[in-house]
Design a protein around this motif. Structure first.
Motif, PDB file in Angstrom:
ATOM      1  N   PHE A  70       0.482  -1.408  -0.263  1.00 53.79           N
ATOM      2  CA  PHE A  70       0.465  -0.258   0.121  1.00 53.79           C
ATOM      3  C   PHE A  70       0.625   1.250  -0.218  1.00 53.79           C
ATOM      4  O   PHE A  70       0.660   1.861  -0.733  1.00 53.79           O
ATOM      5  N   TRP A  71       1.581   1.018   1.058  1.00 52.89           N
ATOM      6  CA  TRP A  71       2.496   2.487   1.098  1.00 52.89           C
ATOM      7  C   TRP A  71       3.812   2.894  -0.147  1.00 52.89           C
ATOM      8  O   TRP A  71       3.822   3.628  -0.717  1.00 52.89           O
ATOM      9  N   PRO A  72       4.149   1.588  -0.670  1.00 51.56           N
ATOM     10  CA  PRO A  72       5.486   1.808  -2.067  1.00 51.56           C
ATOM     11  C   PRO A  72       4.208   2.365  -2.966  1.00 51.56           C
ATOM     12  O   PRO A  72       4.600   3.299  -3.966  1.00 51.56           O
ATOM     13  N   VAL A  73       2.851   2.358  -3.080  1.00 45.65           N
ATOM     14  CA  VAL A  73       2.024   1.705  -4.478  1.00 45.65           C
ATOM     15  C   VAL A  73       1.731   3.435  -4.145  1.00 45.65           C
ATOM     16  O   VAL A  73       1.777   4.737  -4.868  1.00 45.65           O
ATOM     17  N   ALA A  74       1.345   4.075  -2.700  1.00 42.87           N
ATOM     18  CA  ALA A  74       0.520   5.273  -2.752  1.00 42.87           C
ATOM     19  C   ALA A  74       2.293   6.303  -2.942  1.00 42.87           C
ATOM     20  O   ALA A  74       1.749   7.577  -3.206  1.00 42.87           O
ATOM     21  N   ALA A  75       3.165   6.222  -2.232  1.00 41.53           N
ATOM     22  CA  ALA A  75       4.497   6.634  -2.923  1.00 41.53           C
ATOM     23  C   ALA A  75       4.558   7.248  -4.204  1.00 41.53           C
ATOM     24  O   ALA A  75       4.638   8.397  -4.825  1.00 41.53           O
ATOM     25  N   LEU A  76       4.730   6.481  -5.296  1.00 44.04           N
ATOM     26  CA  LEU A  76       4.570   6.408  -6.273  1.00 44.04           C
ATOM     27  C   LEU A  76       3.109   7.231  -7.105  1.00 44.04           C
ATOM     28  O   LEU A  76       3.384   7.821  -7.879  1.00 44.04           O
ATOM     29  N   VAL A  77       1.939   6.961  -6.634  1.00 44.81           N
ATOM     30  CA  VAL A  77       1.206   7.867  -6.762  1.00 44.81           C
ATOM     31  C   VAL A  77       1.263   9.434  -7.190  1.00 44.81           C
ATOM     32  O   VAL A  77       0.819  10.543  -7.486  1.00 44.81           O
ATOM     33  N   THR A  78       1.699   9.535  -5.646  1.00 44.33           N
ATOM     34  CA  THR A  78       1.530  10.393  -4.542  1.00 44.33           C
ATOM     35  C   THR A  78       2.545  11.698  -5.960  1.00 44.33           C
ATOM     36  O   THR A  78       2.469  12.343  -6.039  1.00 44.33           O
ATOM     37  N   LEU A  79       3.482  11.104  -6.055  1.00 41.91           N
ATOM     38  CA  LEU A  79       4.943  11.555  -7.494  1.00 41.91           C
ATOM     39  C   LEU A  79       4.300  11.762  -8.134  1.00 41.91           C
ATOM     40  O   LEU A  79       4.781  13.164  -8.748  1.00 41.91           O
ATOM     41  N   VAL A  80       3.663  11.009  -9.029  1.00 47.04           N
ATOM     42  CA  VAL A  80       3.059  11.297  -9.911  1.00 47.04           C
ATOM     43  C   VAL A  80       1.953  12.369  -9.753  1.00 47.04           C
ATOM     44  O   VAL A  80       2.011  12.402 -10.871  1.00 47.04           O
ATOM     45  N   VAL A  81       0.884  12.621  -8.615  1.00 46.15           N
ATOM     46  CA  VAL A  81      -0.166  13.590  -8.775  1.00 46.15           C
ATOM     47  C   VAL A  81       0.723  14.606  -8.727  1.00 46.15           C
ATOM     48  O   VAL A  81       0.483  15.751  -9.516  1.00 46.15           O
ATOM     49  N   VAL A  82       1.843  14.716  -7.976  1.00 45.98           N
ATOM     50  CA  VAL A  82       2.558  15.962  -7.713  1.00 45.98           C
ATOM     51  C   VAL A  82       3.168  15.985  -9.318  1.00 45.98           C
ATOM     52  O   VAL A  82       2.909  17.976  -9.962  1.00 45.98           O
ATOM     53  N   ASN A  83       2.999  16.095 -10.082  1.00 43.32           N
ATOM     54  CA  ASN A  83       3.547  16.245 -11.244  1.00 43.32           C
ATOM     55  C   ASN A  83       3.242  16.317 -12.509  1.00 43.32           C
ATOM     56  O   ASN A  83       3.374  17.352 -12.965  1.00 43.32           O
ATOM     57  N   VAL A  84       2.510  15.676 -11.962  1.00 38.37           N
ATOM     58  CA  VAL A  84       0.904  16.319 -12.478  1.00 38.37           C
ATOM     59  C   VAL A  84       0.398  17.475 -12.628  1.00 38.37           C
ATOM     60  O   VAL A  84       0.138  18.310 -13.630  1.00 38.37           O
ATOM     61  N   ILE A  85       0.315  18.058 -11.456  1.00 38.88           N
ATOM     62  CA  ILE A  85      -0.667  19.343 -11.087  1.00 38.88           C
ATOM     63  C   ILE A  85       0.563  20.653 -11.752  1.00 38.88           C
ATOM     64  O   ILE A  85       0.407  21.445 -11.427  1.00 38.88           O
ATOM     65  N   ALA A  86       2.228  19.531 -11.011  1.00 39.21           N
ATOM     66  CA  ALA A  86       2.549  20.866 -11.685  1.00 39.21           C
ATOM     67  C   ALA A  86       3.197  21.229 -13.020  1.00 39.21           C
ATOM     68  O   ALA A  86       3.795  22.243 -13.546  1.00 39.21           O
ATOM     69  N   ASN A  87       2.767  20.218 -13.753  1.00 39.40           N
ATOM     70  CA  ASN A  87       3.244  20.326 -15.635  1.00 39.40           C
ATOM     71  C   ASN A  87       2.088  19.407 -16.053  1.00 39.40           C
ATOM     72  O   ASN A  87       2.757  17.811 -15.680  1.00 39.40           O
ATOM     73  N   PRO A  88       0.510  19.816 -16.261  1.00 40.39           N
ATOM     74  CA  PRO A  88      -0.163  18.997 -16.170  1.00 40.39           C
ATOM     75  C   PRO A  88       0.206  17.915 -18.235  1.00 40.39           C
ATOM     76  O   PRO A  88      -0.170  17.564 -18.385  1.00 40.39           O
ATOM     77  N   ASN A  89       1.080  18.063 -18.692  1.00 37.36           N
ATOM     78  CA  ASN A  89       1.865  17.064 -19.748  1.00 37.36           C
ATOM     79  C   ASN A  89       3.088  16.475 -19.461  1.00 37.36           C
ATOM     80  O   ASN A  89       3.360  15.951 -20.327  1.00 37.36           O
ATOM     81  N   PHE A  90       2.895  16.563 -17.805  1.00 39.90           N
ATOM     82  CA  PHE A  90       4.049  15.237 -17.663  1.00 39.90           C
ATOM     83  C   PHE A  90       3.353  14.174 -17.811  1.00 39.90           C
ATOM     84  O   PHE A  90       4.615  12.857 -18.254  1.00 39.90           O
ATOM     85  N   ALA A  91       2.115  13.906 -18.141  1.00 36.72           N
ATOM     86  CA  ALA A  91       1.443  12.117 -18.519  1.00 36.72           C
ATOM     87  C   ALA A  91       1.390  11.733 -19.482  1.00 36.72           C
ATOM     88  O   ALA A  91       1.030  10.746 -19.749  1.00 36.72           O
ATOM     89  N   LYS A  92       1.916  12.943 -20.360  1.00 38.16           N
ATOM     90  CA  LYS A  92       1.188  13.168 -22.115  1.00 38.16           C
ATOM     91  C   LYS A  92       2.397  12.249 -22.968  1.00 38.16           C
ATOM     92  O   LYS A  92       3.069  11.855 -22.224  1.00 38.16           O
TER      93      LYS A  92
END
Length: 359
Positions: free
Chosen positions: A9-31
């Motif tokens: 749970f916590w490893p996945v939560a850490a990875l998801v948090t990083l992805v969300v932070v990047n997407v918020i800072a740069n919407p094109n991150f996940a493009k």
């Protein structure tokens, strides 16, 4: 609560948090875009660049599961890359598929021998793992420099470059390589008794030996696999740069591999290990590295930023921190608020004394 207690749970939560932070800072991150029939974008780049660390971390997971450590993986990567590129550079036809195949096979065999050497020192001679692998960590880069003659060997070979920069079915070849290796390791460790035996050796080597488990062979095999996978990682790393830089190839990758294994939930005390957790840990480390680059942290300061984030993630995963949190929550629930009658085993006697004083 059951979900919170799951080891992933916590490893996945850490990875998801990083992805969300990047997407918020740069919407094109996940493009992800398609060019010439292939997929490109930050997610694809992370999957490709994770390959060397993923291979090294998988081998490190097995070694740590046996209550060991392998500090020589970076040096083994340097030797592997030096051997393969030297063979290609000395060949009259560097672009030949046969030459590249021979170079890869020889480099992997050399890495396997180096892993067997580590396993011999640990399992047969009984030398502590950190000391045994530290020897090769220090000597390995010197060996790589001897192979390359102290220079940075560069080649031009399309088949060799294809390993790290080529595409196959929309995605990078390096991604398919580490996925295949993860599948093989998971199949061998989780679909046979080997995984249980590896964990038993890590939990209690002496008890495993008395129970008839060949702990020496299992430990030896773990170091051989670690060396083999580090060799493959070295080939992919050299393929990416098309140069054998013995001083910088695999530099500090052993520390990042240990970090990824720990972030994935595997204990450094040995025993229980998680292959899925290691995969998530590697993707977390690679994504964090991309995040640091995106926020413009200077290279000299990035280790500090990296360490702070990692400490936070490790604390969040810590069972002891969870126990402290549960204890604090329980104490807050037991503490009565002002104006409320006391509760608990001594509540009745306290109420009786209060009535006597009032009378």
């Amino acid at each position: 609560m059951t979900l919170l207690k799951h080891r992933l749970f916590w490893p996945v939560a850490a990875l998801v948090t990083l992805v969300v932070v990047n997407v918020i800072a740069n919407p094109n991150f996940a493009k992800v875009t398609m060019r010439d029939g292939d997929l490109y974008g930050n997610p694809v780049t992370i999957l490709r660049e994770s390959a060397p660390l993923m291979l090294v971390a998988l081998g490190m997971t097995l070694v740590i599961a046996t209550r060991g450590i392998d500090l020589s993986v970076g040096a083994v990567m340097a030797v592997s890359g030096a051997v393969s590129l030297t063979i290609i550079a000395d060949s009259p036809d560097p672009g030949s598929l046969g030459t590249v195949t021979v170079a890869i096979v020889v480099a992997v065999l050399v890495a396997l021998v180096l892993g067997a050497w580590n396993g011999f020192l640990v399992s047969v001679l009984g030398i502590q793992p950190i000391i045994a692998t530290l020897v090769l960590m220090l000597a390995g880069r010197g060996v790589a420099l001897l192979i390359t003659g102290g220079a940075i060997t560069t080649v031009t070979s399309a088949p060799y470059k294809f390993l790290s920069n080529g595409y196959l079915i929309l995605l990078p070849v390096a991604f398919f390589i580490w996925v295949a290796v993860v599948a093989i390791v998971a199949l061998v460790e989780r679909r046979t008794a080997l995984g249980m035996l590896t964990e038993s050796v890590g939990i209690n080597p002496e008890a495993s030996r008395l129970a008839g488990v060949r702990s020496r062979g299992i430990i030896w095999a773990a170091y051989m696999v670690s060396g083999l996978l580090a060799g493959v990682a070295g080939i992919i790393n050299a393929s990416n740069t098309m140069a054998a830089d013995s001083n910088n190839a695999g530099y500090l990758i052993e520390l990042y591999a240990i970090l990824a294994v720990v972030l994935g939930g595997t204990s450094l005390m040995g025993g229980k290990f998680s292959i899925a957790g290691t995969v998530i840990g590697v993707l977390t480390v690679t994504t964090l590295d991309k995040t640091i680059q995106f926020f413009g942290v200077p290279p000299a300061q990035s280790p500090v930023f990296f360490a702070v984030v990692v400490v936070i993630v490790v604390l969040v995963q810590s069972p002891r921190v969870h126990a402290w949190g549960r204890a604090a929550s329980a104490r807050m629930r037991r503490t009565p608020s002002s104006g409320e009658p006391p509760t608990g085993p001594g509540a009745a006697s306290a109420a009786k004394k209060h009535e006597e004083v009032a009378a």
